[in-house]
Design a protein around this motif. Structure first.
Motif, PDB file in Angstrom:
ATOM      1  N   GLU A 159       0.858  -1.182   0.000  1.00  0.00           N
ATOM      2  CA  GLU A 159       0.000   0.000   0.000  1.00  0.00           C
ATOM      3  C   GLU A 159       0.892   1.229   0.000  1.00  0.00           C
ATOM      4  O   GLU A 159       2.067   1.153   0.367  1.00  0.00           O
ATOM      5  CB  GLU A 159      -0.927   0.010   1.217  1.00  0.00           C
ATOM      6  N   LEU A 160       0.342   2.359  -0.443  1.00  0.00           N
ATOM      7  CA  LEU A 160       1.077   3.623  -0.441  1.00  0.00           C
ATOM      8  C   LEU A 160       0.330   4.632   0.414  1.00  0.00           C
ATOM      9  O   LEU A 160      -0.895   4.765   0.310  1.00  0.00           O
ATOM     10  CB  LEU A 160       1.196   4.199  -1.855  1.00  0.00           C
ATOM     11  N   VAL A 161       1.104   5.359   1.215  1.00  0.00           N
ATOM     12  CA  VAL A 161       0.552   6.372   2.097  1.00  0.00           C
ATOM     13  C   VAL A 161       1.362   7.648   1.911  1.00  0.00           C
ATOM     14  O   VAL A 161       2.594   7.597   1.827  1.00  0.00           O
ATOM     15  CB  VAL A 161       0.651   5.920   3.572  1.00  0.00           C
ATOM     16  N   GLU A 162       0.675   8.781   1.830  1.00  0.00           N
ATOM     17  CA  GLU A 162       1.358  10.072   1.873  1.00  0.00           C
ATOM     18  C   GLU A 162       1.207  10.594   3.289  1.00  0.00           C
ATOM     19  O   GLU A 162       0.098  10.629   3.831  1.00  0.00           O
ATOM     20  CB  GLU A 162       0.745  11.081   0.904  1.00  0.00           C
ATOM     21  N   GLY A 163       2.318  10.972   3.905  1.00  0.00           N
ATOM     22  CA  GLY A 163       2.286  11.532   5.241  1.00  0.00           C
ATOM     23  C   GLY A 163       2.763  12.962   5.217  1.00  0.00           C
ATOM     24  O   GLY A 163       3.626  13.328   4.415  1.00  0.00           O
ATOM     25  N   ARG A 164       2.157  13.773   6.072  1.00  0.00           N
ATOM     26  CA  ARG A 164       2.588  15.154   6.249  1.00  0.00           C
ATOM     27  C   ARG A 164       2.696  15.419   7.747  1.00  0.00           C
ATOM     28  O   ARG A 164       1.776  15.114   8.499  1.00  0.00           O
ATOM     29  CB  ARG A 164       1.612  16.141   5.614  1.00  0.00           C
ATOM     30  N   LEU A 165       3.836  15.948   8.149  1.00  0.00           N
ATOM     31  CA  LEU A 165       4.059  16.299   9.545  1.00  0.00           C
ATOM     32  C   LEU A 165       4.315  17.793   9.629  1.00  0.00           C
ATOM     33  O   LEU A 165       5.183  18.327   8.932  1.00  0.00           O
ATOM     34  CB  LEU A 165       5.262  15.544  10.122  1.00  0.00           C
ATOM     35  N   ALA A 166       3.566  18.464  10.497  1.00  0.00           N
ATOM     36  CA  ALA A 166       3.744  19.892  10.710  1.00  0.00           C
ATOM     37  C   ALA A 166       5.082  20.129  11.414  1.00  0.00           C
ATOM     38  O   ALA A 166       5.616  19.225  12.072  1.00  0.00           O
ATOM     39  CB  ALA A 166       2.596  20.425  11.564  1.00  0.00           C
ATOM     40  N   PRO A 167       5.651  21.333  11.289  1.00  0.00           N
ATOM     41  CA  PRO A 167       6.892  21.622  12.001  1.00  0.00           C
ATOM     42  C   PRO A 167       6.734  21.298  13.489  1.00  0.00           C
ATOM     43  O   PRO A 167       5.744  21.668  14.117  1.00  0.00           O
ATOM     44  CB  PRO A 167       7.089  23.130  11.782  1.00  0.00           C
ATOM     45  N   GLY A 168       7.707  20.569  14.021  1.00  0.00           N
ATOM     46  CA  GLY A 168       7.670  20.185  15.427  1.00  0.00           C
ATOM     47  C   GLY A 168       6.886  18.919  15.713  1.00  0.00           C
ATOM     48  O   GLY A 168       6.925  18.404  16.825  1.00  0.00           O
ATOM     49  N   ALA A 169       6.154  18.398  14.722  1.00  0.00           N
ATOM     50  CA  ALA A 169       5.365  17.181  14.946  1.00  0.00           C
ATOM     51  C   ALA A 169       6.289  16.021  15.277  1.00  0.00           C
ATOM     52  O   ALA A 169       7.359  15.863  14.686  1.00  0.00           O
ATOM     53  CB  ALA A 169       4.521  16.855  13.719  1.00  0.00           C
ATOM     54  N   ASP A 170       5.854  15.202  16.222  1.00  0.00           N
ATOM     55  CA  ASP A 170       6.675  14.101  16.718  1.00  0.00           C
ATOM     56  C   ASP A 170       5.725  12.967  17.098  1.00  0.00           C
ATOM     57  O   ASP A 170       4.926  13.121  18.019  1.00  0.00           O
ATOM     58  CB  ASP A 170       7.462  14.587  17.938  1.00  0.00           C
ATOM     59  N   ILE A 171       5.797  11.856  16.379  1.00  0.00           N
ATOM     60  CA  ILE A 171       4.908  10.725  16.639  1.00  0.00           C
ATOM     61  C   ILE A 171       5.756   9.515  17.004  1.00  0.00           C
ATOM     62  O   ILE A 171       6.650   9.131  16.246  1.00  0.00           O
ATOM     63  CB  ILE A 171       4.051  10.383  15.413  1.00  0.00           C
ATOM     64  N   ALA A 172       5.451   8.922  18.141  1.00  0.00           N
ATOM     65  CA  ALA A 172       6.183   7.733  18.593  1.00  0.00           C
ATOM     66  C   ALA A 172       5.219   6.561  18.670  1.00  0.00           C
ATOM     67  O   ALA A 172       4.113   6.686  19.201  1.00  0.00           O
ATOM     68  CB  ALA A 172       6.818   7.991  19.954  1.00  0.00           C
ATOM     69  N   TYR A 173       5.637   5.430  18.111  1.00  0.00           N
ATOM     70  CA  TYR A 173       4.878   4.184  18.178  1.00  0.00           C
ATOM     71  C   TYR A 173       5.683   3.211  19.028  1.00  0.00           C
ATOM     72  O   TYR A 173       6.855   2.981  18.761  1.00  0.00           O
ATOM     73  CB  TYR A 173       4.669   3.588  16.782  1.00  0.00           C
TER      74      TYR A 173
END
Length: 189
Positions: free
Chosen positions: A112-126
């Motif tokens: 599958e293909l996903v486009e991701g966009r993270l705003a400045p400073g965005a931080d996601i931890a899994y």
């Protein structure tokens, strides 16, 4: 015009409740396995809250599916041609993460293909992969991205591509002053 009961959060909540029932889990058992509080799970199932990327990732891990699979399960049956206007967009407003399902999961296909966009400073931890051994190819289209895979930290700039299999915790952080946009190709093991 869509009715409130047709909202994406409502459909996600209903699907989460179905999956919990199919797996024979109580809210308490799911809370133990996922590390998400029972009250948060209940509120997500009733669409009282919009689930975060981290919450969905934890539940996907328990249910053995990718986030794209979960989101595709609340959409109409996927077609071979996915027009830009029909690509599902999901936002985690709390983290500044926007996710577009460019090529959603499809029967008989592992990728599958996903486009991701993270705003400045965005931080996601899994704290765990949705599916152990998941293959990911991450190509940065604009901006800078810092990806942590276990103990390994990768700094990616525009045009860079990171290839990895995910077995443990990961973290995605917008590493520049402008939005980061990337393509993520996901292949189930």
């Amino acid at each position: 015009m869509r009715r409130p009961e047709d909202s994406l959060d409502t459909r996600i909540g209903a699907r989460l409740a179905e999956l919990r029932t199919q797996h024979g889990l109580s809210l308490g058992e799911l809370a133990e396995r996922s590390g998400v509080s029972r009250s948060t799970l209940s509120r997500a199932e009733r669409a009282e809250i919009s689930p975060t990327a981290t919450l969905l990732n934890r539940l996907c891990h328990v249910f053995g599916r990718t986030m794209s699979q979960l989101l595709s399960e609340v959409e109409a049956a996927p077609a071979p041609l996915v027009r830009a206007a029909d690509q599902q967009i999901w936002q985690d407003h709390g983290s500044g993460f926007v996710r577009r399902s460019v090529s959603p999961p499809h029967t008989g296909l592992r990728g599958e293909l996903v486009e991701g966009r993270l705003a400045p400073g965005a931080d996601i931890a899994y704290d765990r992969p949705p599916v152990t051994g998941l293959e990911q190819h991450l190509w940065v289209l604009d901006g800078a991205l810092e990806v942590t895979d276990g103990e390994q930290v990768h700094h990616l700039d525009t045009g860079d591509c990171l290839r990895m299999r995910v077995f443990g915790p990961t973290r995605f952080r917008c590493a520049g002053p402008v939005e980061t946009r990337y393509v993520l190709a996901v292949v189930r093991p």
